[in-house]
Design a protein around this motif. Structure first.
Motif, PDB file in Angstrom:
ATOM      1  N   VAL A 200       0.852  -1.185   0.000  1.00  0.00           N
ATOM      2  CA  VAL A 200       0.000   0.000   0.000  1.00  0.00           C
ATOM      3  C   VAL A 200       0.887   1.234   0.000  1.00  0.00           C
ATOM      4  O   VAL A 200       1.863   1.303   0.756  1.00  0.00           O
ATOM      5  CB  VAL A 200      -0.915   0.017   1.248  1.00  0.00           C
ATOM      6  CG1 VAL A 200      -1.704   1.322   1.323  1.00  0.00           C
ATOM      7  CG2 VAL A 200      -1.848  -1.178   1.238  1.00  0.00           C
ATOM      8  N   GLY A 201       0.555   2.208  -0.845  1.00  0.00           N
ATOM      9  CA  GLY A 201       1.332   3.438  -0.910  1.00  0.00           C
ATOM     10  C   GLY A 201       0.469   4.663  -0.725  1.00  0.00           C
ATOM     11  O   GLY A 201      -0.557   4.826  -1.387  1.00  0.00           O
ATOM     12  N   LEU A 202       0.897   5.555   0.186  1.00  0.00           N
ATOM     13  CA  LEU A 202       0.190   6.795   0.506  1.00  0.00           C
ATOM     14  C   LEU A 202       1.114   7.983   0.268  1.00  0.00           C
ATOM     15  O   LEU A 202       2.342   7.870   0.382  1.00  0.00           O
ATOM     16  CB  LEU A 202      -0.239   6.795   1.976  1.00  0.00           C
ATOM     17  CG  LEU A 202      -1.061   5.610   2.466  1.00  0.00           C
ATOM     18  CD1 LEU A 202      -0.793   5.360   3.945  1.00  0.00           C
ATOM     19  CD2 LEU A 202      -2.534   5.860   2.245  1.00  0.00           C
ATOM     20  N   LEU A 203       0.510   9.137  -0.027  1.00  0.00           N
ATOM     21  CA  LEU A 203       1.262  10.374  -0.223  1.00  0.00           C
ATOM     22  C   LEU A 203       0.694  11.464   0.681  1.00  0.00           C
ATOM     23  O   LEU A 203      -0.505  11.501   0.952  1.00  0.00           O
ATOM     24  CB  LEU A 203       1.177  10.836  -1.678  1.00  0.00           C
ATOM     25  CG  LEU A 203       1.802   9.932  -2.745  1.00  0.00           C
ATOM     26  CD1 LEU A 203       1.455  10.455  -4.135  1.00  0.00           C
ATOM     27  CD2 LEU A 203       3.316   9.852  -2.573  1.00  0.00           C
ATOM     28  N   THR A 204       1.562  12.393   1.101  1.00  0.00           N
ATOM     29  CA  THR A 204       1.111  13.510   1.925  1.00  0.00           C
ATOM     30  C   THR A 204       2.107  14.661   1.844  1.00  0.00           C
ATOM     31  O   THR A 204       3.301  14.436   1.622  1.00  0.00           O
ATOM     32  CB  THR A 204       0.951  13.094   3.399  1.00  0.00           C
ATOM     33  OG1 THR A 204       0.559  14.226   4.175  1.00  0.00           O
ATOM     34  CG2 THR A 204       2.242  12.539   3.971  1.00  0.00           C
ATOM     35  N   GLY A 205       1.614  15.876   2.038  1.00  0.00           N
ATOM     36  CA  GLY A 205       2.487  17.036   2.127  1.00  0.00           C
ATOM     37  C   GLY A 205       3.058  17.219   3.518  1.00  0.00           C
ATOM     38  O   GLY A 205       3.912  18.077   3.740  1.00  0.00           O
ATOM     39  N   VAL A 206       2.605  16.429   4.483  1.00  0.00           N
ATOM     40  CA  VAL A 206       3.096  16.494   5.856  1.00  0.00           C
ATOM     41  C   VAL A 206       4.464  15.832   5.951  1.00  0.00           C
ATOM     42  O   VAL A 206       4.748  14.856   5.252  1.00  0.00           O
ATOM     43  CB  VAL A 206       2.101  15.778   6.795  1.00  0.00           C
ATOM     44  CG1 VAL A 206       2.659  15.655   8.201  1.00  0.00           C
ATOM     45  CG2 VAL A 206       0.771  16.503   6.826  1.00  0.00           C
TER      46      VAL A 206
END
Length: 234
Positions: free
Chosen positions: A78-84
């Motif tokens: 599973v891959g997630l992206l965030t600006g945090v």
């Protein structure tokens, strides 16, 4: 078993960009809304990768697959992206359930906000939010591990339970919305063992899941989150 995440970096545009990586001791059942590895299936790992606020790639799944390959991660994940800055991850546990959240609330929106002519609902909500919130980065990413096998319906119910707990935390924080337009969630559990049929907020596993998500989002949302790209200018 899902191990605690490790913090690593990748080199992009001359900068070291942070990533969190969870590795499973053995494949786990997963339900996720992530760009990579979303849906219901068996997964081996999870990545939550920081990206700059200027991120404009239109192939996030491919990008995340590239990152996983660089990390030497095997099998589906599973891959997630965030600006945090994912180094600010908040971890909470309750009754054997473990939750990790990266919390950015820069663009809070009401899930059922009416659309105004010529303006997306997200824009309307952002303009109505206090300036201190609008200046904060968006996206709440939640990764949760339940130590018992959940049936397919229970996994879907667990997503609803976690989302309700997130919305409750945001309401208590005074955030003008139920989330952000880019929030994502992943719930994982073992593939074997007796199957739990329910994942609602008063079920055996949904109840501690809700409390852990609420605690993590409350703690993460109470602090000032600076966009990773803005940190580079300070």
């Amino acid at each position: 078993m899902l191990n605690e995440p490790s913090l690593t970096t990748r080199r992009e545009n001359g900068r070291d960009v942070p990533m969190l990586v969870w590795r499973a001791d053995r494949p786990l059942l997963s339900v996720s809304s992530a760009p990579l590895g979303g849906g219901l299936d068996v997964r081996n790992w999870v990545v939550n990768a920081t990206v700059p606020m200027s991120y404009d790639r239109d192939d996030p799944a491919d990008h995340l697959a590239e990152l996983a390959d660089r990390l030497g991660l095997d099998g589906p994940g599973v891959g997630l992206l965030t600006g945090v800055d994912v180094a600010e991850v908040v971890a909470r546990a309750d009754g054997g359930v473990r939750v990790w959240a990266t919390v950015g609330l820069g663009t809070p929106v009401w899930a059922a906000a009416p659309a105004e002519a010529g303006a997306p609902a997200a824009t309307v909500a952002a303009e109505a939010a206090p300036a201190t919130l609008v200046e904060r980065v968006g996206t709440v990413n939640i990764v949760a591990y339940v130590p018992a096998r959940l049936g397919p319906a229970a996994l879907v119910n667990a997503v609803a339970t976690a989302t309700e707990a997130k919305a409750q935390a945001l309401a208590e924080l005074g955030v003008p919305g139920t989330g952000t337009p880019t929030d994502a969630i992943t719930v994982l559990c073992p593939v074997d063992g007796p199957e739990a049929a329910y994942g609602g907020p008063r079920s055996t596993w949904g109840s501690p899941l809700a409390r852990a998500v609420h605690a993590a989002v409350t703690a993460g949302g109470a602090g000032t989150v600076v966009p990773w790209s803005d940190r580079l200018a300070t």
